[in-house]
Design a protein around this motif. Structure first.
Motif, PDB file in Angstrom:
ATOM      1  N   ILE A  65      12.486   5.113  -8.434  1.00 45.20           N
ATOM      2  CA  ILE A  65      11.614   5.305  -7.264  1.00 45.20           C
ATOM      3  C   ILE A  65      10.405   6.171  -7.609  1.00 45.20           C
ATOM      4  O   ILE A  65       9.278   5.909  -7.170  1.00 45.20           O
ATOM      5  CB  ILE A  65      12.424   5.918  -6.098  1.00 45.20           C
ATOM      6  CG1 ILE A  65      13.410   4.868  -5.559  1.00 45.20           C
ATOM      7  CG2 ILE A  65      11.511   6.410  -4.984  1.00 45.20           C
ATOM      8  CD1 ILE A  65      14.448   5.417  -4.610  1.00 45.20           C
ATOM      9  N   LYS A  66      10.614   7.202  -8.447  1.00 45.40           N
ATOM     10  CA  LYS A  66       9.501   8.093  -8.820  1.00 45.40           C
ATOM     11  C   LYS A  66       8.454   7.392  -9.686  1.00 45.40           C
ATOM     12  O   LYS A  66       7.317   7.840  -9.784  1.00 45.40           O
ATOM     13  CB  LYS A  66      10.050   9.325  -9.544  1.00 45.40           C
ATOM     14  CG  LYS A  66      10.729  10.317  -8.615  1.00 45.40           C
ATOM     15  CD  LYS A  66      11.302  11.500  -9.373  1.00 45.40           C
ATOM     16  CE  LYS A  66      11.961  12.486  -8.410  1.00 45.40           C
ATOM     17  NZ  LYS A  66      12.588  13.635  -9.112  1.00 45.40           N
ATOM     18  N   ASN A  67       8.844   6.275 -10.319  1.00 48.75           N
ATOM     19  CA  ASN A  67       7.904   5.527 -11.173  1.00 48.75           C
ATOM     20  C   ASN A  67       7.241   4.355 -10.465  1.00 48.75           C
ATOM     21  O   ASN A  67       6.488   3.596 -11.082  1.00 48.75           O
ATOM     22  CB  ASN A  67       8.632   5.022 -12.422  1.00 48.75           C
ATOM     23  CG  ASN A  67       8.907   6.150 -13.401  1.00 48.75           C
ATOM     24  OD1 ASN A  67       8.020   6.929 -13.727  1.00 48.75           O
ATOM     25  ND2 ASN A  67      10.138   6.254 -13.846  1.00 48.75           N
ATOM     26  N   ILE A  68       7.507   4.210  -9.165  1.00 48.17           N
ATOM     27  CA  ILE A  68       6.888   3.128  -8.389  1.00 48.17           C
ATOM     28  C   ILE A  68       5.374   3.377  -8.322  1.00 48.17           C
ATOM     29  O   ILE A  68       4.936   4.512  -8.076  1.00 48.17           O
ATOM     30  CB  ILE A  68       7.507   3.085  -6.975  1.00 48.17           C
ATOM     31  CG1 ILE A  68       8.933   2.518  -7.062  1.00 48.17           C
ATOM     32  CG2 ILE A  68       6.673   2.232  -6.039  1.00 48.17           C
ATOM     33  CD1 ILE A  68       9.701   2.636  -5.771  1.00 48.17           C
ATOM     34  N   PRO A  69       4.548   2.333  -8.509  1.00 50.42           N
ATOM     35  CA  PRO A  69       3.086   2.530  -8.604  1.00 50.42           C
ATOM     36  C   PRO A  69       2.353   2.655  -7.268  1.00 50.42           C
ATOM     37  O   PRO A  69       1.135   2.500  -7.219  1.00 50.42           O
ATOM     38  CB  PRO A  69       2.632   1.272  -9.350  1.00 50.42           C
ATOM     39  CG  PRO A  69       3.612   0.230  -8.960  1.00 50.42           C
ATOM     40  CD  PRO A  69       4.928   0.939  -8.805  1.00 50.42           C
ATOM     41  N   VAL A  70       3.054   2.891  -6.161  1.00 45.63           N
ATOM     42  CA  VAL A  70       2.409   3.103  -4.855  1.00 45.63           C
ATOM     43  C   VAL A  70       3.021   4.358  -4.226  1.00 45.63           C
ATOM     44  O   VAL A  70       4.108   4.794  -4.638  1.00 45.63           O
ATOM     45  CB  VAL A  70       2.623   1.885  -3.914  1.00 45.63           C
ATOM     46  CG1 VAL A  70       2.006   0.630  -4.508  1.00 45.63           C
ATOM     47  CG2 VAL A  70       4.105   1.667  -3.630  1.00 45.63           C
ATOM     48  N   PRO A  71       2.329   4.971  -3.251  1.00 46.93           N
ATOM     49  CA  PRO A  71       2.899   6.158  -2.588  1.00 46.93           C
ATOM     50  C   PRO A  71       4.273   5.855  -1.982  1.00 46.93           C
ATOM     51  O   PRO A  71       4.498   4.762  -1.452  1.00 46.93           O
ATOM     52  CB  PRO A  71       1.879   6.468  -1.485  1.00 46.93           C
ATOM     53  CG  PRO A  71       0.603   5.865  -1.975  1.00 46.93           C
ATOM     54  CD  PRO A  71       0.992   4.638  -2.736  1.00 46.93           C
ATOM     55  N   ASP A 120       0.824  -1.214   0.000  1.00 50.70           N
ATOM     56  CA  ASP A 120       0.000   0.000   0.000  1.00 50.70           C
ATOM     57  C   ASP A 120       0.856   1.261   0.000  1.00 50.70           C
ATOM     58  O   ASP A 120       0.440   2.299  -0.538  1.00 50.70           O
ATOM     59  CB  ASP A 120      -0.906   0.016   1.246  1.00 50.70           C
ATOM     60  CG  ASP A 120      -1.818  -1.206   1.283  1.00 50.70           C
ATOM     61  OD1 ASP A 120      -2.443  -1.485   0.246  1.00 50.70           O
ATOM     62  OD2 ASP A 120      -1.867  -1.874   2.335  1.00 50.70           O
ATOM     63  N   LYS A 121       2.022   1.164   0.616  1.00 52.56           N
ATOM     64  CA  LYS A 121       2.887   2.351   0.736  1.00 52.56           C
ATOM     65  C   LYS A 121       4.321   1.897   0.955  1.00 52.56           C
ATOM     66  O   LYS A 121       4.575   0.875   1.589  1.00 52.56           O
ATOM     67  CB  LYS A 121       2.428   3.221   1.918  1.00 52.56           C
ATOM     68  CG  LYS A 121       3.239   4.496   2.107  1.00 52.56           C
ATOM     69  CD  LYS A 121       2.675   5.372   3.222  1.00 52.56           C
ATOM     70  CE  LYS A 121       2.937   4.783   4.602  1.00 52.56           C
ATOM     71  NZ  LYS A 121       2.589   5.735   5.691  1.00 52.56           N
ATOM     72  N   ASP A 151       6.787  13.219   0.771  1.00 50.98           N
ATOM     73  CA  ASP A 151       6.079  12.439  -0.246  1.00 50.98           C
ATOM     74  C   ASP A 151       6.700  12.759  -1.600  1.00 50.98           C
ATOM     75  O   ASP A 151       6.548  13.869  -2.118  1.00 50.98           O
ATOM     76  CB  ASP A 151       4.588  12.793  -0.248  1.00 50.98           C
ATOM     77  CG  ASP A 151       3.783  11.889  -1.166  1.00 50.98           C
ATOM     78  OD1 ASP A 151       4.245  11.632  -2.301  1.00 50.98           O
ATOM     79  OD2 ASP A 151       2.687  11.448  -0.770  1.00 50.98           O
ATOM     80  N   ILE A 152       7.395  11.783  -2.178  1.00 52.74           N
ATOM     81  CA  ILE A 152       8.169  12.061  -3.390  1.00 52.74           C
ATOM     82  C   ILE A 152       7.274  12.194  -4.630  1.00 52.74           C
ATOM     83  O   ILE A 152       7.629  12.882  -5.590  1.00 52.74           O
ATOM     84  CB  ILE A 152       9.252  10.979  -3.599  1.00 52.74           C
ATOM     85  CG1 ILE A 152      10.318  11.481  -4.581  1.00 52.74           C
ATOM     86  CG2 ILE A 152       8.669   9.662  -4.065  1.00 52.74           C
ATOM     87  CD1 ILE A 152      11.566  10.643  -4.623  1.00 52.74           C
ATOM     88  N   HIS A 153       6.093  11.556  -4.620  1.00 52.03           N
ATOM     89  CA  HIS A 153       5.191  11.668  -5.764  1.00 52.03           C
ATOM     90  C   HIS A 153       4.471  13.014  -5.777  1.00 52.03           C
ATOM     91  O   HIS A 153       4.347  13.648  -6.831  1.00 52.03           O
ATOM     92  CB  HIS A 153       4.165  10.530  -5.747  1.00 52.03           C
ATOM     93  CG  HIS A 153       4.758   9.199  -6.121  1.00 52.03           C
ATOM     94  ND1 HIS A 153       4.099   8.002  -5.921  1.00 52.03           N
ATOM     95  CD2 HIS A 153       5.945   8.864  -6.680  1.00 52.03           C
ATOM     96  CE1 HIS A 153       4.866   6.998  -6.343  1.00 52.03           C
ATOM     97  NE2 HIS A 153       5.991   7.501  -6.788  1.00 52.03           N
ATOM     98  N   GLN A 154       4.010  13.432  -4.606  1.00 53.76           N
ATOM     99  CA  GLN A 154       3.280  14.702  -4.534  1.00 53.76           C
ATOM    100  C   GLN A 154       4.198  15.896  -4.288  1.00 53.76           C
ATOM    101  O   GLN A 154       3.763  17.046  -4.345  1.00 53.76           O
ATOM    102  CB  GLN A 154       2.230  14.638  -3.409  1.00 53.76           C
ATOM    103  CG  GLN A 154       1.188  13.546  -3.615  1.00 53.76           C
ATOM    104  CD  GLN A 154       0.138  13.578  -2.527  1.00 53.76           C
ATOM    105  OE1 GLN A 154      -0.606  14.569  -2.392  1.00 53.76           O
ATOM    106  NE2 GLN A 154       0.063  12.511  -1.735  1.00 53.76           N
TER     107      GLN A 154
END
Length: 722
Positions: A170-176, A152-153, A206-209
């Motif tokens: 890491i930025k392309n990982i499909p989870v938060p 989940d994370k 949070d690297i995605h947001q």
């Protein structure tokens, strides 16, 4: 489920211990995590050491001597790591060799880069042909979504630096993904390269947001006590005493760590840890195991016909010589391994058995491969005591109440290594590769975090004519402490056996006197007693270049060179033969110009055939037989080579006096190679006779002199009782 990613396995173990049997998330190290994050279609990841086999195949038609590397398998295998680390670094920073060529404005590395580019593309081609991939030449990959199916994370506890390729994955990982890290004065620029501008503090990000989820200011650094010592053995006393002091203050032993910038120093602690209070996180090197020592002896005899190795492993050598196949060699290794050794070797031997390409190499080359592979193995946590001894990298992410950092010297702190000899810092900066300054900053950050996490901290270093404290002490705002040799001199001694050495009477003077024996007797009878009577020798080679030069000149002068240029060229060729990449560059940078000047001056001296490493005719004085070997004799001239930076040899002419005594008609010269001076000396035979009359075998401890600070037997001498 939450996936937690840590820097080291030890950090994972500490996390598990802290959970009190509660439900555990999925745990993994950052290296394993990045490997599992990606997949490459129709290709398998190449085995670590197998890279070197394919690299060697790749350079079949390439002139690698331009890189200072020998083309034969054994020499290349030893130094291939420099090429692998170069390819790895440019891949991780998403650069290419072409980018570096553009940055090399002054064409300083044009030839090097041209050769490296040839190797790179040939290596890449070979891997593709064999359905293999290596991250250093990877172009296309996919995120392994199956790995994240029940996640989940992901939380990544970052202690170091993530290069661009790793960040992209890491930025392309499909989870938060939440990054947990500290920003300190030492890693601030590196954090900026990864995530942008941050003020000092502790973050959850949070690297995605691209948002900060949590922030705390940095804790205060522990009060640090700094002391220095004239030798490592005295420093060891301090470490054991400091552990005792911390325990007395209420610090639990399992919350105390000894941090070693130079992990080889652990042998001092292992030797003196008679109560088994320490455990060694770096483990014990497999090179100390019986099986490794035996295999090394077999190899040294098989390749070099080394007689000492033959005596060490005569039966095993004879058995090895009868082996014919790759599988027989592997079975030979397992057959002679102990149960403890086999626990490490079984899996390694299984992996190696699958490397079909090795089957085409000679027995000697296969054995060399095995030795190189095995030397990286370690036996886990040795001794199992409660106080942890670890290297700096192993300490990442760890928190201890009490820490003792030893060897805080300039040569070790910060220690960024010398894996890259192909580029300088200016080109690295222009090509957007990490510079030496970046690597030093990361090392400093590791030490700073150790001190931030501790309640009590102590730092020690060795200070003498050869060693200086790290300048990082000043950056940390710490003073340089005081010399504490005397205060801690008894700490280790109390734990050693016997409690004191007792010597009675005197030893007999030797019948045969050499310059070295005489000099030792004159300097200190105690030193002579330890070295020659008790036969306690120092295994460390303090002058590897001096020994190498003596051997090179002996080989070159067997046939007289035809010109000064040929003389110089052949000396350098011998000096650089079979040396490591590090030794190669040290010799080239510090000695090449000096050797060239020496060769041109010395060539004029070669008017007659030279006799090298020659035993001079023996002589006699009273009850002594006097003997000596000369580095070189030409006619009636005796030459002794000196490679020290200082001209201390001119203060004591004992060696020259012995030469003159044995060959009265000779002229004596000291060839000062470092300063490129040929110095004629005029020794006095009467002085030698006075020295011989003055020596005695009486054992007594004399007043401490300057030379005592660096004596190999200083610790034993301190506790001498007559």
């Amino acid at each position: 489920m939450i996936l937690k990613v840590f820097s080291t396995k030890r950090e994972i173990r500490e996390f598990v211990k802290s959970q009190n049997d509660s439900f555990l998330p999925k745990l993994i190290t950052i290296g394993e995590f990045l490997d599992k994050c990606i997949i490459v279609k129709n290709a398998s990841l190449i085995d670590g050491d197998f890279k070197k086999i394919y690299l060697y195949k790749a350079l079949e038609n390439i002139d690698i001597e331009k890189l200072g590397l020998k083309k034969d398998f054994l020499n290349f295998f030893k130094n291939a790591e420099f090429i692998i680390s170069f390819f790895n670094e440019i891949y991780l920073e998403k650069r290419s060799i072409e980018d570096i060529e553009l940055a090399d404005t002054y064409l300083e590395y044009e030839e090097h880069l041209s050769v490296l580019k040839e190797i790179y593309y040939e290596y890449k081609k070979l891997l593709k042909e064999n359905s293999l991939y290596d991250k250093t030449v990877l172009e296309e990959y996919e995120i392994n979504r199956n790995f994240f199916e029940n996640i989940d994370k992901t939380e990544i506890y970052l202690s170091g630096y993530l290069p661009k390729t790793d960040l992209e994955i890491i930025k392309n990982i499909p989870v938060p993904v939440e990054m947990v890290f500290r920003v300190t004065p030492y890693n601030r620029n590196l954090i900026q390269k990864m995530f942008g501008e941050f003020k000092l503090g502790e973050y959850r990000f949070d690297i995605h947001q691209n948002i900060v989820l949590d922030y705390k200011p940095l804790p205060d650094m522990a009060d640090v006590e700094v002391e220095h010592f004239s030798s490592r053995i005295a420093q060891t006393s301090y470490i054991f005493a400091s552990i005792e002091e911390m325990v007395a203050k209420g610090v639990k032993p399992e919350k105390i760590a000894v941090i070693l910038p130079d992990e080889t120093y652990s042998r001092y602690l292992k030797l003196l840890d008679t109560k088994n209070n320490l455990n060694f996180a770096m483990g014990e090197s497999f090179t100390h195991s019986q099986i490794y020592i035996m295999l090394e002896a077999v190899y040294n005899y098989t390749v070099q016909k080394d007689e000492v190795s033959y005596l060490k492993a005569k039966e095993k050598i004879e058995e090895f010589e009868k082996l014919n196949t790759f599988d027989e060699i592997l079975q030979f290794v397992l057959k002679h391994a102990t149960l403890k050794e086999r626990k490490l070797l079984d899996e390694e031997i299984y992996k190696i058995s699958k490397l079909d390409a090795l089957k085409h190499y000679s027995k000697e080359e296969i054995l060399h491969f095995l030795l190189e592979r095995f030397k990286n193995l370690t036996f886990d946590d040795v001794k199992g005591g409660k106080v942890t001894v670890m290297g700096v990298l192993e300490s990442r992410g760890m928190k201890f109440d009490g820490v003792i950092i030893a060897d805080f010297n300039d040569e070790f702190v910060p220690n960024v290594g010398d894996k890259d000899f192909f580029l300088n810092s200016a080109i690295r900066k222009k090509a957007k590769l990490p510079t030496r300054k970046d690597k030093e900053a990361l090392q400093k950050n590791y030490y700073y975090n150790i001190l931030l996490n501790a309640k009590f901290a102590k730092i020690s270093y060795v200070k003498n004519e050869e060693k200086e404290p790290s300048r990082f002490l000043y950056e940390l705002g710490l003073d340089f402490g005081e010399n504490r040799d005397e205060y801690y001199s008894q700490a280790v001694y109390k734990t050693s056996k016997p409690e004191f050495y007792e010597y009675k009477g005197a030893f007999e003077l030797p019948e045969t006197i050499t310059p070295t024996k005489l000099k030792t007797l004159l300097e200190c009878p105690m030193k002579y007693y330890f070295s020659y009577v008790l036969n306690i020798k120092n295994d460390e080679d303090k002058d590897y270049f001096g020994s190498r030069l003596h051997n090179a000149l002996q080989i070159v002068l067997k046939t007289q060179p035809g010109s000064a240029e040929e003389y110089f060229s052949r000396i350098m060729s011998e000096l650089l033969k079979n040396c490591s990449k590090r030794e190669y560059f040290e010799i080239k940078s510090e000695w090449e110009d000096k050797i060239k000047k020496f060769a041109y001056i010395d060539f004029e001296e070669l008017t007659k055939p030279a006799q090298c490493e020659i035993q001079l005719p023996s002589g006699k004085y009273k009850n002594f037989i006097i003997q000596a070997r000369a580095d070189r004799v030409i006619g009636n001239k005796i030459y002794d080579y000196k490679t020290s930076k200082k001209q201390d040899y001119l203060k004591d002419l004992t060696q020259a006096e012995v030469y003159k005594y044995l060959m009265p008609e000779s002229e004596i010269y000291y060839w000062d190679i470092y300063n490129v001076k040929l110095i004629k000396v005029d020794p006095d035979i009467k002085s030698l006779e006075k020295k011989l009359d003055s020596i005695s075998g009486e054992i007594k401890r004399s007043e401490e002199k300057d030379m005592c600070k660096f004596c190999d037997y200083r610790f034993a001498c301190l506790h001498f009782e007559s």
